[in-house]
Design an enzyme around this catalytic site. Structure first.
Site, short mmCIF file in Angstrom:
data_model
loop_
_atom_site.label_atom_id
_atom_site.label_comp_id
_atom_site.label_asym_id
_atom_site.label_seq_id
_atom_site.Cartn_x
_atom_site.Cartn_y
_atom_site.Cartn_z
N ASP A 69 7.71 4.80 -0.54
CA ASP A 69 6.95 5.02 -1.74
C ASP A 69 6.37 3.76 -2.19
OD1 ASP A 69 6.43 7.02 -3.93
OD2 ASP A 69 6.68 5.45 -5.04
N LYS A 174 -2.66 -6.53 9.48
CA LYS A 174 -1.81 -5.71 8.68
C LYS A 174 -0.66 -5.30 9.06
CE LYS A 174 -2.06 -1.73 5.48
NZ LYS A 174 -2.45 -0.27 4.96
N ARG A 180 4.62 -2.78 3.79
CA ARG A 180 5.32 -1.75 4.74
C ARG A 180 6.26 -2.24 5.96
NH1 ARG A 180 1.44 1.47 4.43
NH2 ARG A 180 2.36 2.43 2.58
P1 ITT Z 1 3.87 10.73 0.50
O1 ITT Z 1 4.68 10.51 -0.58
O2 ITT Z 1 3.64 11.83 1.28
O3 ITT Z 1 4.38 9.57 1.55
P2 ITT Z 1 1.68 9.42 -0.86
O4 ITT Z 1 0.27 9.19 -0.13
O5 ITT Z 1 1.71 10.47 -2.15
O6 ITT Z 1 2.41 10.23 0.80
P3 ITT Z 1 2.74 7.32 -2.34
O7 ITT Z 1 3.00 8.39 -3.50
O8 ITT Z 1 3.78 6.50 -1.86
O9 ITT Z 1 2.59 8.09 -1.01
O10 ITT Z 1 1.43 6.78 -2.76
C1 ITT Z 1 1.11 5.65 -2.14
C2 ITT Z 1 -0.53 5.54 -2.68
O11 ITT Z 1 -0.65 3.97 -2.67
C3 ITT Z 1 -1.40 5.86 -1.35
O12 ITT Z 1 -1.78 7.28 -1.57
C4 ITT Z 1 -2.48 4.95 -1.12
O13 ITT Z 1 -3.35 5.17 -1.89
C5 ITT Z 1 -1.61 3.61 -1.88
N1 ITT Z 1 -1.14 2.76 -0.62
C6 ITT Z 1 0.30 2.56 -0.38
N2 ITT Z 1 0.36 1.85 0.58
C7 ITT Z 1 -1.02 1.59 1.22
C8 ITT Z 1 -1.48 0.70 2.06
O14 ITT Z 1 -0.65 0.11 3.05
N3 ITT Z 1 -2.83 0.53 2.15
C9 ITT Z 1 -3.44 1.10 1.32
N4 ITT Z 1 -3.16 2.00 0.27
C10 ITT Z 1 -1.95 2.18 0.14
#
Ligand code: ITT
Length: 196
Positions: A69, A174, A180
């Site tokens: 998350d 990255k 991550r």
């Molecule tokens: P899952 O819950 O299925 O894993 P999700 O996209 O809904 O997928 P999150 O609820 O964790 O995941 O939301 C994370 C958001 O934050 C993601 O949609 C991106 O917009 C942003 N994000 C997270 N890590 C990122 C990264 O490494 N680079 C760019 N944006 C990122």
């Protein structure tokens, strides 16, 4: 024991696949599509909800489930979008819609760039228990986007110590500095311990 990744996000899946030395399988390959309600108020809470849900649905002790998350926080905007990063522009919003909403919010502050940071909570759930680790990446967000690499907010994010956005920088950068990647460094010994 097989490692199952509890994410439906293709960008995360790509990064985990590149960064893990062992095979990781997307949960959708076994369970199909699933809508998981992420209603905790922390990254840790939501990561646990995702990993636990998938672990329970798999109904087997042979799996290690890992979830992520994550999100971006902008102190000038009061920490927004934070845990709401995936739905900043509304429920079901695309990465691009979320990205341009944050670009506009930064622009409205009358600045070209401002401090920001990404957070990742990785939950690891198996028959051996539940663990959560975190990683962060600090830098600036711009009032514009540059480049197409990465995913999500990457085209507006310049990591500390760099002059280019993650949209412009090589994927290898990255992989070595991201929220991550840092969380995964902590997760790997836990996963190894579970596989012994
Ligand atoms: P899952 O819950 O299925 O894993 P999700 O996209 O809904 O997928 P999150 O609820 O964790 O995941 O939301 C994370 C958001 O934050 C993601 O949609 C991106 O917009 C942003 N994000 C997270 N890590 C990122 C990264 O490494 N680079 C760019 N944006 C990122």
């Amino acid at each position: 024991m097989k490692i199952i990744l509890a994410t439906g996000n293709k960008g995360k899946l790509r990064e985990f696949t590149q960064m893990c030395d062992t095979e990781v399988i997307a949960f959708s390959e076994i369970l199909g599509t699933l809508d998981i309600v992420e209603d905790a108020d922390t990254f840790k809470g939501n990561a646990l909800i995702k990993a636990r849900t998938i672990y329970e649905k798999l109904e087997s002790e042979d799996y290690i489930v890992i979830s992520d998350d994550s999100g971006i926080s902008v102190p000038l905007l009061g920490g927004v979008p934070g845990i709401y990063s995936a739905r900043y522009a509304g429920e079901g919003a695309s990465d691009k819609e979320n990205l341009y909403k944050l670009v506009e919010a930064v622009k409205e502050q009358g600045v070209e760039k401002t401090k920001a940071y990404y957070t990742a909570a990785i939950a690891i759930v198996s028959k051996y228990g539940e663990y959560v680790v975190h990683g962060w990446m600090h830098g600036d967000v711009l009032s514009t986007t540059k480049g197409e690499k990465g995913f999500g907010y990457d085209p507006m994010f310049v990591p500390a110590g760099y002059d280019l956005t993650l949209g412009e920088l090589n994927d290898d950068v990255k992989k070595s500095i991201s929220h991550r990647a840092k969380a995964l460094v902590l997760a790997k010994p836990i996963i190894k311990m579970m596989q012994r």
